[in-house]
Enzyme design. Structure first.
Site, mmCIF file in Angstrom:
data_model
loop_
_atom_site.group_PDB
_atom_site.id
_atom_site.type_symbol
_atom_site.label_atom_id
_atom_site.label_comp_id
_atom_site.label_asym_id
_atom_site.label_seq_id
_atom_site.Cartn_x
_atom_site.Cartn_y
_atom_site.Cartn_z
ATOM 1 N N LYS A 36 -30.456 -14.980 32.503
ATOM 2 C CA LYS A 36 -30.351 -16.446 32.575
ATOM 3 C C LYS A 36 -31.732 -17.067 32.779
ATOM 4 O O LYS A 36 -32.117 -18.000 32.076
ATOM 5 C CB LYS A 36 -29.433 -16.840 33.738
ATOM 6 N N ASN A 37 -32.479 -16.540 33.737
ATOM 7 C CA ASN A 37 -33.758 -17.166 34.080
ATOM 8 C C ASN A 37 -34.814 -16.952 33.000
ATOM 9 O O ASN A 37 -35.850 -17.620 33.008
ATOM 10 C CB ASN A 37 -34.263 -16.649 35.432
ATOM 11 N N ARG B 163 -37.342 -27.867 47.290
ATOM 12 C CA ARG B 163 -37.782 -27.490 45.943
ATOM 13 C C ARG B 163 -38.509 -28.612 45.197
ATOM 14 O O ARG B 163 -38.020 -29.123 44.182
ATOM 15 C CB ARG B 163 -36.601 -26.962 45.122
HETATM 16 C C1 UD1 Z 1 -36.966 -19.696 40.054
HETATM 17 C C2 UD1 Z 1 -35.615 -19.111 39.702
HETATM 18 C C3 UD1 Z 1 -34.776 -18.897 40.964
HETATM 19 C C4 UD1 Z 1 -35.554 -18.048 41.973
HETATM 20 C C5 UD1 Z 1 -36.951 -18.625 42.219
HETATM 21 C C6 UD1 Z 1 -37.822 -17.729 43.100
HETATM 22 C C7 UD1 Z 1 -35.157 -19.980 37.485
HETATM 23 C C8 UD1 Z 1 -34.367 -20.892 36.630
HETATM 24 N N1 UD1 Z 1 -34.931 -20.017 38.808
HETATM 25 O O1 UD1 Z 1 -36.746 -20.974 40.654
HETATM 26 O O2 UD1 Z 1 -33.583 -18.206 40.580
HETATM 27 O O3 UD1 Z 1 -34.845 -18.019 43.192
HETATM 28 O O4 UD1 Z 1 -37.638 -18.810 40.968
HETATM 29 O O5 UD1 Z 1 -37.914 -16.465 42.575
HETATM 30 O O6 UD1 Z 1 -35.953 -19.190 37.001
HETATM 31 N N2 UD1 Z 1 -42.472 -24.983 45.167
HETATM 32 C C9 UD1 Z 1 -43.225 -26.067 45.595
HETATM 33 N N3 UD1 Z 1 -43.741 -26.904 44.638
HETATM 34 C C10 UD1 Z 1 -43.549 -26.715 43.300
HETATM 35 C C11 UD1 Z 1 -42.775 -25.602 42.890
HETATM 36 C C12 UD1 Z 1 -42.257 -24.762 43.855
HETATM 37 O O7 UD1 Z 1 -43.431 -26.277 46.787
HETATM 38 O O8 UD1 Z 1 -44.031 -27.508 42.481
HETATM 39 C C13 UD1 Z 1 -41.879 -24.067 46.186
HETATM 40 C C14 UD1 Z 1 -40.342 -24.134 46.193
HETATM 41 O O9 UD1 Z 1 -39.877 -25.198 46.982
HETATM 42 C C15 UD1 Z 1 -39.975 -22.780 46.730
HETATM 43 C C16 UD1 Z 1 -41.078 -21.876 46.196
HETATM 44 O O10 UD1 Z 1 -42.161 -22.736 45.813
HETATM 45 O O11 UD1 Z 1 -40.001 -22.789 48.139
HETATM 46 C C17 UD1 Z 1 -40.665 -21.029 45.014
HETATM 47 O O12 UD1 Z 1 -40.141 -21.833 43.995
HETATM 48 P P1 UD1 Z 1 -40.237 -21.464 42.447
HETATM 49 O O13 UD1 Z 1 -40.846 -20.111 42.280
HETATM 50 O O14 UD1 Z 1 -40.869 -22.601 41.734
HETATM 51 O O15 UD1 Z 1 -38.691 -21.377 42.064
HETATM 52 P P2 UD1 Z 1 -37.947 -21.998 40.824
HETATM 53 O O16 UD1 Z 1 -38.823 -21.914 39.604
HETATM 54 O O17 UD1 Z 1 -37.376 -23.315 41.194
#
Ligand code: UD1
Length: 413
Positions: free
Chosen positions: A22-23, A122
């Site tokens: 999915k991801n 997030r």
């Molecule tokens: C993706 C996955 C999710 C997985 C996560 C971590 C998809 C569709 N989803 O989510 O299943 O649990 O990676 O492996 O692929 N953050 C910030 N600022 C930003 C972006 C992120 O502070 O601009 C923080 C988030 O709040 C979180 C952390 O970074 O605490 C990790 O988030 P991120 O790796 O971006 O997760 P997703 O891409 O949302």
């Protein structure tokens, strides 16, 4: 609203086939916004999240045709809108990943700002900082983020944290930029490598795959391509735990075990071994301490499910969640089924071994829901799992697939 009714305690055996990731497919669908043409994608799982992303693409003027159960033809004959509406972004945060490719191909994007969700705030600040460094002007109005640029120019971007979504969005924004973009401290999840392989098939010049730094040499033009999505490591991990807690008679087929190294190392420490044929051997179980980390560390997306396994182990284990600030929503529900888990801040303590007994519970996100399925399969009596719309975002047709290995499960509308 649909729910699962599961009667626990059955002897399980047989094979569970792992579907496509999915991801991985979600950002790849977004990448089809980068160039006109006909794309063919294979090994696409049948999931709610894929349906949602297809609707987002349709709203932007892209045609999505299913050509067989797990293959799609995506026709981009010109992007007709640059706005991703709130109705989709609010139910699936990954819709925000259209922003990078729209900015690259249309020089403009307007995407509803995703809100917080059950597992944390997030934010998307890293994505937006990256777009700004490439030369985009960012605006906010009425809950939407706007990005515009007369042209994007290669630059150096250092991510404060290896965010999966920010890495994907920034890579997609930079493939058509003028000159070279160097992105440091990127996420190295296999889904990112799959996206970069797809982008390179389209004509991008991305190097540094699987390392902390991606280098993107901007190109003038990209083209459509055909691609097979990698297997879903998170579904594989969930099924491996199902096998481990039911005596190891379920074989998990089609996984890429190289994508599960951080998880499998911890399982071995617990006493569960998986061989190259996807066979699971359960030895004497020992408690462990787990810290979730970006790839290749222990995945946050398998922590809830692993707590069920740890509840079957004599002694005290801990899980320290470092990726998300609020990802213990499943603990209260697992405790209703008889687990003995206590959370203080970001650390959960799991006391085993416990006997589980069925109850009425609620899924709060995809993986929390998966942990409830695992617990209910070994619980005495019947468990009713509500809000399975979350589970169905990430797992294809669980009712029939789990029935085939012996689970007494019914999906009730
Ligand atoms: C993706 C996955 C999710 C997985 C996560 C971590 C998809 C569709 N989803 O989510 O299943 O649990 O990676 O492996 O692929 N953050 C910030 N600022 C930003 C972006 C992120 O502070 O601009 C923080 C988030 O709040 C979180 C952390 O970074 O605490 C990790 O988030 P991120 O790796 O971006 O997760 P997703 O891409 O949302």
């Amino acid at each position: 609203m649909a729910k699962f009714i599961i009667r626990g305690g059955n002897q399980l055996s047989g094979t569970l086939e792992v579907k496509g990731s999915k991801n991985a497919v979600l950002p790849i669908l977004c990448a089809t916004l980068l160039a006109e043409g006909e794309y063919i994608l294979h090994n696409v799982p049948n999931l709610r999240d894929i349906e949602t992303m297809n609707k987002v693409l349709q709203a932007l003027g892209i045609t999505v045709e299913k050509i067989d159960n797990h293959s799609y033809k995506i026709i981009n004959d010109g992007v007709k809108s640059v706005e991703a509406p709130h109705e989709f972004v609010s139910i699936m945060r990954a819709s925000f990943l259209v922003m990078g490719p729209l900015l690259a191909s249309q020089k403009e994007a307007r995407v509803s700002l995703p809100g917080g969700c059950a597992i944390g705030a997030r934010p998307v600040n890293y994505h937006l900082e990256g777009f700004k460094k490439l030369g985009a002007k960012i605006t906010m109005d009425h809950g939407y983020v706007g990005a515009k640029a007369s042209k994007l120019v290669g630059t150096e971007i250092n991510l404060p944290f290896p965010s999966v979504g920010a890495t994907e969005n920034i890579v997609m924004a930079s493939v058509l930029a003028e000159g070279k973009t160097v992105i440091k401290n990127v996420a190295k999840e296999p889904e990112i490598t799959d996206l970069c392989n797809f982008l390179n098939k389209m004509g991008s010049k991305i190097t540094g795959l699987d390392t902390d730094t991606l280098e993107v040499e901007g190109v003038k033009e990209l083209h459509a391509c055909e691609h097979k999505i990698i297997p879903d490591r998170l579904e594989a991990g969930t099924f491996i735990i199902m096998s481990a807690i039911t005596g190891g008679k379920i074989r998990v087929d089609g996984a890429d075990l190289n994508h599960l190294s951080g998880f499998l190392e911890k399982l071995e420490e617990i006493g569960v071994k998986v061989n190259q044929y996807g066979e699971i051997k359960v030895g004497e179980l020992k408690p462990v301490d787990i810290v979730t980390e970006p790839y290749p560390g222990f995945p946050t997306d398998l922590q809830a499910q692993t707590m069920v396994l740890l509840s079957m182990v004599d002694g005290k284990s801990t899980v320290h969640e470092t990726v998300f600030e609020n990802r213990f929503m499943h603990i209260m529900e697992l405790n209703r089924l008889g687990c003995n888990i206590d959370a203080h801040g970001q650390v959960a303590t799991i006391l085993g071994k416990v006997n589980l007994c069925g109850a009425k519970v609620e899924a709060t996100d995809i993986r929390a829901g998966a942990s409830l399925i695992l617990a209910s399969v070994i619980a005495e009596n019947t468990t009713e799992i509500n809000e399975i719309k979350y589970i169905e975002r990430g797992y294809e047709d669980l009712e029939n697939r789990l029935k085939a290995v012996g689970v007494d499960i019914v999906r009730v509308e």
